[in-house]
Every structure is written in C-alpha cells, then in structure tokens.
Motif scaffolding. Structure first.
Motif, PDB file in Angstrom:
ATOM      1  N   GLY A   1       0.271  -1.259   0.004  1.00 54.35           N
ATOM      2  CA  GLY A   1       0.201  -0.151   0.031  1.00 54.35           C
ATOM      3  C   GLY A   1       0.594   1.179   0.027  1.00 54.35           C
ATOM      4  N   ASN A   2       2.132   1.362  -0.235  1.00 54.03           N
ATOM      5  CA  ASN A   2       3.036   2.405   0.440  1.00 54.03           C
ATOM      6  C   ASN A   2       2.833   3.427  -1.697  1.00 54.03           C
ATOM      7  N   ARG A   3       2.752   4.325  -0.723  1.00 51.30           N
ATOM      8  CA  ARG A   3       2.726   5.843  -2.395  1.00 51.30           C
ATOM      9  C   ARG A   3       5.050   6.206  -2.059  1.00 51.30           C
ATOM     10  N   VAL A   4       4.905   6.369  -2.692  1.00 49.35           N
ATOM     11  CA  VAL A   4       6.088   7.709  -2.865  1.00 49.35           C
ATOM     12  C   VAL A   4       6.258   8.705  -2.623  1.00 49.35           C
ATOM     13  N   LEU A   5       4.390   9.393  -2.712  1.00 45.75           N
ATOM     14  CA  LEU A   5       4.758  11.562  -2.916  1.00 45.75           C
ATOM     15  C   LEU A   5       3.722  11.167  -1.941  1.00 45.75           C
ATOM     16  N   ARG A   6       2.556  10.451  -1.358  1.00 46.16           N
ATOM     17  CA  ARG A   6       1.403  10.550  -0.057  1.00 46.16           C
ATOM     18  C   ARG A   6       1.460   9.685   0.917  1.00 46.16           C
ATOM     19  N   TYR A   7       0.406  10.115   1.801  1.00 51.41           N
ATOM     20  CA  TYR A   7       0.709   8.448   3.207  1.00 51.41           C
ATOM     21  C   TYR A   7      -0.304   7.265   1.518  1.00 51.41           C
ATOM     22  N   GLY A   8       0.254   6.444   3.097  1.00 53.25           N
ATOM     23  CA  GLY A   8      -0.304   5.247   2.404  1.00 53.25           C
ATOM     24  C   GLY A   8       0.444   4.249   2.675  1.00 53.25           C
ATOM     25  N   SER A   9      -0.168   3.204   3.588  1.00 57.51           N
ATOM     26  CA  SER A   9       0.606   1.988   4.569  1.00 57.51           C
ATOM     27  C   SER A   9       1.450   2.935   5.329  1.00 57.51           C
ATOM     28  N   GLY A  10       1.706   3.382   5.773  1.00 55.35           N
ATOM     29  CA  GLY A  10       3.215   3.845   6.111  1.00 55.35           C
ATOM     30  C   GLY A  10       3.215   5.347   5.355  1.00 55.35           C
ATOM     31  N   PRO A  11       4.699   5.656   5.901  1.00 58.11           N
ATOM     32  CA  PRO A  11       4.962   7.287   5.547  1.00 58.11           C
ATOM     33  C   PRO A  11       5.356   6.627   3.939  1.00 58.11           C
ATOM     34  N   ASP A  12       5.660   7.523   3.368  1.00 56.17           N
ATOM     35  CA  ASP A  12       5.799   7.923   2.574  1.00 56.17           C
ATOM     36  C   ASP A  12       7.021   7.907   1.539  1.00 56.17           C
ATOM     37  N   ALA A  13       7.789   6.797  -0.137  1.00 52.35           N
ATOM     38  CA  ALA A  13       8.866   6.615   0.705  1.00 52.35           C
ATOM     39  C   ALA A  13       9.840   7.435   0.232  1.00 52.35           C
TER      40      ALA A  13
ATOM     41  N   ARG B   1      14.860   6.559   7.461  1.00 54.59           N
ATOM     42  CA  ARG B   1      15.008   5.537   8.359  1.00 54.59           C
ATOM     43  C   ARG B   1      15.088   3.176   7.502  1.00 54.59           C
ATOM     44  N   ASP B   2      14.551   3.409   5.889  1.00 60.06           N
ATOM     45  CA  ASP B   2      14.650   1.922   5.654  1.00 60.06           C
ATOM     46  C   ASP B   2      15.540   1.717   4.528  1.00 60.06           C
ATOM     47  N   VAL B   3      16.081   3.010   4.661  1.00 56.56           N
ATOM     48  CA  VAL B   3      17.544   2.687   3.484  1.00 56.56           C
ATOM     49  C   VAL B   3      18.455   3.409   3.829  1.00 56.56           C
TER      50      VAL B   3
END
Length: 448
Positions: A288-300, A306-308
């Motif tokens: 559900g994640n997205r690049v530009l908007r919140y969607g199942s967690g913060p956007d990319a 944090r994640d990379v």
C-alpha cells in the motif's frame, strides 16, 4: 496528563533499562556489519485525510461515463508454506503474555548476528521480556544446539521507547546465506497490533515465556506482531542491496513464509554467484505504500533515511514504486488523489540525489501492468506509460530493470501475463516474482 505520561515513561525505562550504545558501537574494529534481512514497520493508523475530488456532471450532449468497475472480490486466504499442516488463525485479536516466533531468512554468511527490534509504529513504550535466536527447524521448531539468548547491552529485558528501534548485542551464531532463523520474542504485556502480508508467526497455545523451547506447544500460524525488522550479519566482503517499494516488493501474492518475493529470488541468485565479493538483499517494501503520499506507512521520500540509509553496508537500491500513486490518483470510483508522471519523476530524482550523496547507486524498475486491477483507469495507464518511458530513457538512474516487459501479456502488454498473475491483475504470483528476479542483469548490481 503530559507530566504523568513523562513520569510513566521514565519509570518504565528505569524498571527495564534500555541500553543500545554497546550494540550500536561494536568494540571489534574489524567488524563488518551488513543488512542481511529486513521488513519495514509501518504505522497502523491512517494517514492524513485525502484530497476529495467531487465528480462533476457531464456537459449536455456528452454521453455519461461508463459505470464503475465492480468492487473487488473478497480476498481469499493466502497461500502459505505450512508443510506440517499446523492450524492457521485468521482472526485478529489482542495478544498478551505471549511468545511470538518469527521466521526470517538471511542472505549473508558470518559468525555473528545482530537483531534490530522495532517499536517505530507505536506511540507507547513496548516492553520485551526475553528474546532468543536459533536456526529454524520445521513447523516453528528450532535446531537443537543452536539456541542463543539475545541481550541488549547485557540485559535480557528491554523497553523500547515509542517510535524507536533497538539494536541487540552481537550474537555468536554461525549462519550461511539463505539460512532460516527463528526469532522468539516474549511480550509480557500487550503486543502491538500489526503484522505483515507475507510473514506468518508461530504462536503457542500456552502463555508465558517459551522463547527457549525447542518446539512451541500447540503452535499455530498467525499474522501476529512483527518485532524483528532487520537482521545484520558480521559478513566480510559483503554489500547490501535494498529493494524500496510497495506490495509488489514486499511480496503480496507470493506464498507466505516461503520467501518467494522477487527480492528473495534475487537473494537466491546472488548467493549462488561465485567470487569473493558477496551481496545480501534487504526488502524495504510496504504493501500500500506510495512515493508521494501517505499510504500504509509514510511515503517513500519520508521513510528513505530510516528504511534505506540506516541499513549497514547498503551500496545499491532497486526502486520499484509508484503504481499506488497512479492507481489512487486516477481511481475510477471513490476519492481521488491527483498525481502526475512529472511529480513522480521529480520524486525519483530526489531519491537518486539523496542516495548518490551517500555513495549508493540506484536502479530504476519500470511499473508493472495493472489493467483490470480495482483502481485501473485509462488516465492512470497513460501516467504509468509516461513514467516508464522516463525511467527507461531519462538517464537519471544508474541502471534500469524493465519489470513491466517481463511480466506483461505478449498479446496485451497492458495486462499481466496469465501465468504470472492469478487473482487481482496487480500482484505477481510465485512464478511472476521468479521471472522478475531472473530478468535482472546481476552486473547492474555487482558491477561485473
């Protein structure tokens, strides 16, 4: 109330000390920690309210729009690797005073391991009783003689502050790339409510601390809270690949607990590659994640550090994300959240620039077909094609992987090939994920 919360937090930290300095700063100058497995913690609460686009009536003389597509069918129970035929619990519910045994698969070899436990999706302190690590046996059991107690600056118990991770002390355990490990976590209080689509946890029928048990009594499989979000291995001559994306990277549609997502299949190929220089894979996909908007967690863009960047040893990123931005942006029914190919391209450039500043190369992957998916539309398809054309021709990326061409139906390139998708026209199945991984030119990652 604010003062009480502060006092309660301080009391929790005093009662169960949190010490991360020794784990985070190894005294071994020769250590080479590298991310060897990962899963992303995503907050359970919804994001900001979306921008609502109110449909306008068509002008006089213009035919009305086509009726909306039918609602998607109710999801069927997922495929699940369960050779022992253990009971599977699909019902959500609160877990407390419970041992959770999570199975992970590392993609690097070494003699020492560290665990990162996460409380990043919670607003409250999470107390962890005991944690054990072992080589995984069948049906949630562990391999005899491999059980290790995990400590945090020498302490067996730890209270993880709200919104934070905690790193364990090094654990002496010989592991090889593609080994499965069992992470057993005892939660004396209430466990946070969150899980993962492709990870199923072994939960015993008995309460209490069973972290050191060879087999869990009355074990059943459940989508339970996931606490271990990164496994690091002290692995010389090894670098990490982080796969940043959404559900198609997390592996939705693949067999659960089988490690058949395309990042897992990529890890298979890299592990089989000869030579002294080794590569591990860390999956940073969120359904559900997205690049530009919140969607199942913060956007990319928001979660990139944090994640990379927090993954030790990362040298390459494979970026496959944007189909949810497009699908939601041009959804034929319900709320719409406008997005353009140009906006996605600008976001990709931001990720590339931020990665390059840390000496990390970025490989861009084309967005896979989605004709027939619940949020498919002609306008969205035009945006997908424009985005893919930019990925392939802009020269912005350090390399390109054309996943779209790999899984497309030769007779209808806007659709998934039937052999690679058997449920929702959006997510690959096991065969589709394998085809994606097999199509990657490993030289894009290894440089040779």
């Amino acid at each position: 109330m604010k003062l009480f919360s502060t006092i309660a937090l301080a009391a929790a930290l005093v009662a169960v000390p949190v010490h991360t300095s020794r784990a985070a700063q190894s005294t071994d100058a020769d250590a080479h920690w590298v991310g060897a497995w990962g899963w992303v913690a995503s907050p359970p609460q919804p994001g900001p309210a979306p921008t609502r686009v109110v449909p306008q009536p068509p002008p006089l003389g213009v035919p009305p729009p086509a009726p909306p597509a039918p609602a998607p069918a109710a999801p069927r129970p997922p495929l699940l690797e369960n050779p022992g035929g253990l009971p599977v619990d699909f019902a959500p519910g609160v877990l407390a005073n419970v041992t959770l045994r999570q199975i992970v698969r590392v993609s690097a070899s070494g003699s020492r391991v560290r665990l990162r436990l996460s409380n990043e999706s919670s607003g409250d302190v999470q107390v962890i009783g005991d944690v054990h690590l072992a080589l995984a046996g069948p049906d949630g059991a562990i391999v005899a003689g491999s059980d290790r107690a995990v400590t945090f600056d020498g302490q067996a118990r730890v209270a993880i502050p709200a919104g934070a991770p905690v790193l364990s002390d090094p654990i002496a355990l010989d592991v090889r790339a593609l080994d499965r490990l069992a992470v057993s976590v005892f939660v004396p209080g209430q466990a946070a409510v969150r899980g993962a689509r492709t990870l199923w946890t072994y939960v015993p029928s008995a309460p209490g601390d069973l972290t050191g048990a060879t087999s869990l009594p009355g074990a059943h499989l459940r989508r339970a809270p996931v606490y271990a979000t990164l496994v690091e291995v002290d692995a010389p001559h090894t670098s990490a690949v982080v796969t940043l994306g959404d559900s198609i990277t997390e592996g939705d549609g693949s067999t659960g607990n089988a490690f058949h997502a395309w990042p897992d299949r990529l890890a298979d190929r890299l592990a089989a590659r000869p030579g002294p220089d080794r590569w591990s894979v860390v999956n940073a996909g969120i359904s559900g994640n997205r690049v530009l908007r919140y969607g199942s967690g913060p956007d990319a863009l928001a979660r990139f550090d944090r994640d990379v960047l927090s993954v030790p040893g990362v040298r390459v990123i494979v970026l496959l994300e944007g189909i949810n931005d497009i699908g939601r942006g041009f959804a034929p029914t319900g709320d719409r959240e406008p997005v353009t190919a140009v906006a996605l391209e600008a976001a990709y450039r931001q990720i590339i620039e931020r990665a390059h500043a840390h000496g990390i190369r970025v490989l861009g992957a084309t967005l896979t077909p989605y004709k027939g998916a619940f949020y498919a539309s002609d306008s969205g398809e035009a945006a997908r094609e424009a985005t893919n054309a930019w990925i392939k021709t802009s020269g912005a990326f350090d390399g390109v992987i054309d996943f779209a061409a790999v899984v497309a139906d030769p007779n209808d390139p806007l659709s998934f090939a039937p052999a690679f998708n058997d449920r929702d026209h959006l997510h690959p199945n096991d065969a589709g994920y394998k085809a994606m991984a097999d199509a990657i030119d490993l030289r894009l990652i290894t440089g040779r």
